[in-house]
Write an enzyme that holds these catalytic residues in place. Structure first.
Site, mmCIF file in Angstrom:
data_model
loop_
_atom_site.group_PDB
_atom_site.id
_atom_site.type_symbol
_atom_site.label_atom_id
_atom_site.label_comp_id
_atom_site.label_asym_id
_atom_site.label_seq_id
_atom_site.Cartn_x
_atom_site.Cartn_y
_atom_site.Cartn_z
ATOM 1 N N LEU A 1 0.602 -1.064 0.168
ATOM 2 C CA LEU A 1 0.243 -0.028 0.219
ATOM 3 C C LEU A 1 0.981 1.191 0.006
ATOM 4 O O LEU A 1 0.092 2.369 -0.266
ATOM 5 C CB LEU A 1 -0.866 0.567 0.972
ATOM 6 C CG LEU A 1 -2.290 -1.167 1.220
ATOM 7 C CD1 LEU A 1 -2.831 -0.615 2.910
ATOM 8 C CD2 LEU A 1 -2.289 -1.253 0.589
ATOM 9 N N GLY A 2 1.584 1.225 0.266
ATOM 10 C CA GLY A 2 2.918 2.409 1.116
ATOM 11 C C GLY A 2 4.182 2.123 1.083
ATOM 12 O O GLY A 2 4.713 1.278 1.926
ATOM 13 N N GLY B 1 7.335 4.285 3.631
ATOM 14 C CA GLY B 1 8.053 4.984 4.380
ATOM 15 C C GLY B 1 9.084 4.980 5.361
ATOM 16 O O GLY B 1 9.882 3.733 4.855
ATOM 17 N N GLY B 2 9.469 5.973 5.966
ATOM 18 C CA GLY B 2 10.733 5.290 6.594
ATOM 19 C C GLY B 2 10.989 4.852 7.806
ATOM 20 O O GLY B 2 12.071 3.752 7.254
ATOM 21 N N PHE B 3 10.095 4.070 8.418
ATOM 22 C CA PHE B 3 9.782 2.742 9.381
ATOM 23 C C PHE B 3 9.528 1.169 8.434
ATOM 24 O O PHE B 3 10.135 0.731 8.718
ATOM 25 C CB PHE B 3 8.512 3.384 9.609
ATOM 26 C CG PHE B 3 7.037 3.456 9.333
ATOM 27 C CD1 PHE B 3 6.071 2.211 9.053
ATOM 28 C CD2 PHE B 3 6.661 4.091 8.619
ATOM 29 C CE1 PHE B 3 5.640 1.868 7.843
ATOM 30 C CE2 PHE B 3 5.531 4.186 7.465
ATOM 31 C CZ PHE B 3 4.940 3.223 7.353
ATOM 32 N N GLY B 4 9.245 1.529 7.104
ATOM 33 C CA GLY B 4 8.952 0.533 6.192
ATOM 34 C C GLY B 4 8.591 0.237 5.456
ATOM 35 O O GLY B 4 7.948 1.306 5.147
ATOM 36 N N VAL C 1 3.889 -0.916 3.962
ATOM 37 C CA VAL C 1 2.959 -1.086 4.813
ATOM 38 C C VAL C 1 1.818 -2.265 3.526
ATOM 39 O O VAL C 1 2.157 -2.003 2.020
ATOM 40 C CB VAL C 1 1.772 0.312 4.996
ATOM 41 C CG1 VAL C 1 0.427 -0.297 5.470
ATOM 42 C CG2 VAL C 1 2.619 0.710 5.727
ATOM 43 N N LYS D 1 1.820 -2.654 9.118
ATOM 44 C CA LYS D 1 3.015 -2.220 8.718
ATOM 45 C C LYS D 1 4.550 -2.929 9.207
ATOM 46 O O LYS D 1 4.434 -3.400 10.549
ATOM 47 C CB LYS D 1 3.116 -1.060 9.675
ATOM 48 C CG LYS D 1 3.899 0.185 9.934
ATOM 49 C CD LYS D 1 3.198 0.952 11.128
ATOM 50 C CE LYS D 1 4.101 2.535 11.243
ATOM 51 N NZ LYS D 1 4.012 3.452 12.322
ATOM 52 N N ASP E 1 3.880 13.857 15.527
ATOM 53 C CA ASP E 1 3.987 13.900 14.238
ATOM 54 C C ASP E 1 2.726 14.272 13.485
ATOM 55 O O ASP E 1 2.659 13.145 13.120
ATOM 56 C CB ASP E 1 5.556 12.412 14.122
ATOM 57 C CG ASP E 1 5.657 12.934 12.409
ATOM 58 O OD1 ASP E 1 5.492 13.337 12.092
ATOM 59 O OD2 ASP E 1 5.727 11.558 12.160
#
Length: 638
Positions: A345-346, A348-351, A353, A367, A464
Site C-alpha cells: 500500500l505504501g 515510509g522511513g519505518f518500512g 505497509v 505495517k 508527528d
C-alpha cells in the site's frame, strides 16, 4: 573465570584428540545394528551400514523394504528373529510364503559347517507330479489335497509307513524337503484331515537354525574387551581398541595382518606422534581462541548484550501490559494474512505497509517495521499508545507481531489512504475534496487530538501530526495513525521530559528543537495541527521532499496573512460560504502556530473556535521566529 574456561576447553580438545586414535575396525564393529524389523544385531551378521569385516562372509543380511533377508545356499529366506544369546536364527523360505507350488521345486539345504537345524525343527516331505488316483487313503501323516500345473501332489509330515504308499510315492516326479517347527507340525497333525491351508500356515511360521562360527573364540574375545570380526582371508579376528590381536584376546600379541612386521615400534611411534600433536595443537587453538575472545569481548559482546537488552525490554513490556495488548500474531500468521506481502500500500522511513485479510475476512493494513538497532522504543510507543485508545478519529490497532528483529503492526484498513494524496494532488486520478469536506476532516482530526490529550486516562502526545499520518476510511472519516514518536504523560502532565527533537520538518513546534521557546507539551501537537490545516486549505505543502520549507525566504504563515489581507478582492472563491470556511480555518490555524506555546489554544478550544461564530474570531499576531515569553489572552469566544 576466563582461566577456568580455557582449562575446560583444553580438556575437551585433549579428549577429542584422544578419541581420534581409536582403532577404526573396533569402533565400527562395537555397536549393534538394525536390519528391517530386527534390532540389536551383532556378530556374525553384517549388512546395511555395518562393514563386511564385522561379520562372517556367509551371514550378510539384506535390509531393504523394512524386512531382513538372508541368502543360504542359493535360496532366499525371510528372517523372522535373531537371538544372539542362544545363537538361534528363525527363517522362512521366501518361495514357500503363501505358496505350496513354487517353481522350481528345490530341497532346503544348508552349509553344515556353519549352520544346523534347531532342536525343534522337523522336515515336511512334499511330493509333486504324482498320478491322480482315488485309491489313496488319507492318514494322519499325509494328504492329496493339492494340484500343481494339473498334476497331483501330496505332503507327508512323517515317513511313508506301508508298501502301498511307498509304491505310490515312487510314481511321483519330485520330492522336496521343507523344514518347519515342531509346534507347527503338531498343530498340522492334530487336524482330523490335513488341509492345504493348514500346511501353508505351518510353512509360513518358519523354522529354527543354529550357527557355529567361532563361537567359543568370539566369547573369549568379547570377555577381553574386544569385538569379533573377519579379515580378507576369511579367518576370525579380535578387534581391540588399539589393534587386532593374534591371540584373539585384547592385551595379547598384536596380529601382523594388515600391519608391518615392526608393528610394536610403529605403534610406539604413533603414540609419540599423538602425544606431540595433542600437546601442540591445543596450545595453538587456545592462543587463537584467546585472541578471538578478547576481540569479541571488545566489539561483539557489547552488541550482543544490547540486542538481548532490546528483546528483554520489549518482551517485559508485552508481559506487563498483557491485559491491554491486542492480538499477538506470529510471523507466519502475518505472512499468511498478507499473502506473503504481495500487495504493497505504501512505503515510509519505518518500512512498508501491506494489504491483508484476517481469518474472518476483515481487510487490514500491516505495517512491517524495518530491522533496527534501537531499543525498541518506537515499537513500544506505538503499541502502548494506540492500544489504550478507542475513538472514531483514531485508527484501531487490531494486533501486532514481535519475533526477535521482526516487528509488525496490524491496523484496520483505510481504503482511501492518507490525507496528503488528496490535498497536494499528487495523483491526478485522486478525488479533489471541496472546502466543506476538508472542513469536516479538520474537525474530525481536532476531535481525535482532543481525545488523545484529554479523553484517555493517560495523556498521549503524538509528536508527528501531518497529512501523511491522517488516514481516511471509505466515508472520508479521518483517523490519526502512526504513534511511533508518541509520548505517554502520567496523570495529565503538561510538560513532557524528552531528549532530542522528534517529528517532521515543517510541522515541529519551535520548543521541540529549541528549548528557549518554552516547555514541550501537548501544545506541540496543536502547532503541528495548525500547520496541517493551513496546508489543507492552501493546497500547498510547508515542506518539499527533501524536508526543507517550500521557500526559505517566505515563511509559510506569511502566505496565509497575505491571503487574509487580499481576501475581499480574491476572485478564486466565488461562494460566500466557502470564503467563510476558509477564513475560519486560517484564523484558527494561525492561533495554533503561535511561537509561544502558552499562546496556543487547547484542542478543546480549537473545536469551539471552528464550530463557533466567525464574527467572534480575531486574527492573532503574526508568529515570530524569535522566542516570545509574553502570553496572549484568549477569550472564551476567540
Amino acid at each position: 573465570m576466563e582461566t577456568n574456561l580455557l582449562y575446560i576447553i583444553s580438556f575437551f580438545i585433549f579428549l577429542l584428540l584422544d578419541l581420534q586414535f581409536v582403532y577404526p575396525q573396533y569402533q565400527n564393529c562395537s555397536a549393534a545394528f538394525n536390519c528391517g524389523n530386527i534390532t540389536g544385531i551383532g556378530y556374525p551378521f553384517w549388512g546395511s551400514n555395518r562393514p563386511e569385516y564385522c561379520g562372517h562372509p556367509k551371514f550378510q543380511l539384506n535390509c531393504s523394504n523394512e524386512t531382513a533377508k538372508i541368502k543360504i545356499e542359493e535360496l532366499n529366506y525371510k528372517v523372522v528373529d535373531i537371538n544372539t544369546n542362544s545363537k538361534n536364527l528363525k527363517v522362512v523360505r521366501e518361495d514357500h510364503i503363501g505358496n505350496i507350488c513354487p517353481e522350481p521345486h528345490v530341497n532346503t539345504s544348508l552349509d553344515w559347517q556353519v549352520l544346523s537345524y534347531a532342536s525343534d525343527t522337523r522336515n515336511i516331505s512334499l511330493y509333486y507330479g504324482c498320478p491322480p488316483t482315488s485309491s489313496m487313503i488319507s492318514t494322519s501323516q499325509y494328504s492329496t489335497n493339492f494340484t500343481c500345473n494339473d498334476s497331483s501332489g501330496f505332503f507327508m509330515t512323517g515317513d511313508l509307513g506301508n508298501s502301498s504308499l511307498i509304491n505310490y510315492g515312487g510314481l511321483c516326479t519330485t520330492k522336496v524337503l521343507v523344514p518347519a517347527s515342531e509346534s507347527a507340525i503338531m498343530t498340522l497333525e492334530s487336524n482330523i484331515r490335513l488341509s492345504l491351508d493348514n500346511l501353508v500356515v505351518a510353512l509360513d511360521q518358519g523354522f529354527g537354525l543354529q550357527w557355529d562360527v567361532s563361537n567359543s573364540i568370539c566369547e573369549t574375545c568379547s570377555l577381553s574387551g574386544g569385538v569379533c570380526g573377519y579379515n580378507n582371508s576369511s579367518s576370525f579376528i579380535c578387534y581391540c581398541s588399539d589393534a587386532q590381536h593374534q591371540s584373539f584376546t585384547c592385551g595379547g600379541t598384536t596380529s601382523n595382518q594388515n600391519q608391518p612386521q615392526s608393528g610394536g615400534r610403529d605403534r610406539r611411534l604413533q603414540v609419540i606422534i599423538a602425544i606431540g600433536v595433542s600437546s601442540a595443537f591445543p596450545i595453538i587453538i587456545l592462543a587463537l581462541f584467546g585472541c578471538y575472545y578478547c576481540f569479541m569481548r571488545k566489539r561483539g559482546t557489547w552488541r550482543s548484550n544490547q540486542k538481548n537488552k532490546v528483546e528483554d525490554n520489549v518482551e517485559d513490556f508485552i508481559m506487563n501490559y498483557q491485559s491491554l495488548m491486542p492480538q499477538r500474531y506470529s510471523y507466519p500468521d502475518v505472512q499468511k494474512m498478507t499473502n506473503s506481502f504481495k500487495h504493497k500500500l505504501g512505503q515510509g522511513g519505518f518500512g512498508g505497509v501491506y494489504h491483508g485479510n484476517l481469518s474472518d475476512g476483515r481487510p487490514v493494513a500491516v505495517k512491517l517495521l524495518l530491522k533496527s538497532t534501537d531499543d525498541g522504543e518506537d515499537f513500544i510507543n506505538e503499541v502502548s499508545s494506540i492500544s489504550r485508545t478507542s475513538h472514531v478519529n483514531v485508527v484501531t490497532l487490531l494486533g501486532f507481531c514481535y519475533q526477535r528483529t521482526i516487528r509488525a503492526l496490524v491496523y484496520e484498513y483505510m481504503p482511501n489512504g492518507s490525507l496528503d494524496k488528496f490535498i497536494f494532488h499528487q495523483d491526478e486520478k485522486m478525488q479533489h475534496l471541496d472546502q466543506k469536506t476538508l472542513f469536516e476532516i479538520a474537525i474530525g482530526i481536532a476531535r481525535g487530538l482532543e481525545y488523545l490529550h484529554r479523553g484517555c486516562n493517560t495523556r498521549i502526545v503524538h509528536f508527528d501530526i501531518k497529512p501523511h499520518n491522517i488516514l481516511l476510511d471509505k466515508d472520508l472519516c479521518p483517523k490519526i495513525s502512526d504513534f511511533g514518536l508518541a509520548k505517554l504523560c502520567k496523570g495529565k502532565e503538561s510538560i513532557v521530559s524528552m531528549l532530542g527533537a522528534r517529528g517532521t520538518a515543517g510541522y515541529i513546534a519551535p520548543e521541540v528543537f529549541m528549548r528557549g521557546y518554552g516547555g514541550v507539551s501537548y501544545k506541540s501537537d496543536v502547532y503541528s495541527y495548525g500547520m496541517m490545516i493551513l496546508e489543507m486549505f492552501a493546497g500547498k505543502s510547508v515542506v518539499v521532499s527533501d524536508g526543507t520549507r517550500t521557500n526559505s525566504d517566505d515563511y509559510f504563515p506569511d502566505f496565509v496573512y497575505k491571503y487574509l489581507e487580499r481576501e475581499e478582492i480574491d476572485e478564486n472563491i466565488g461562494d460566500e460560504e466557502e470564503k467563510i470556511v476558509k477564513r475560519r480555518v486560517n484564523i484558527v490555524g494561525l492561533w495554533c502556530i503561535q511561537t509561544n506555546p502558552t499562546n496556543r489554544p487547547s484542542m478543546t478550544k480549537v473545536i469551539e473556535m471552528l464550530e463557533g461564530d466567525i464574527e467572534s474570531l480575531q486574527i492573532p499576531p503574526q508568529p515570530r521566529l524569535i522566542p516570545s515569553t509574553k502570553p496572549i489572552e484568549l477569550s472564551s469566544s476567540s
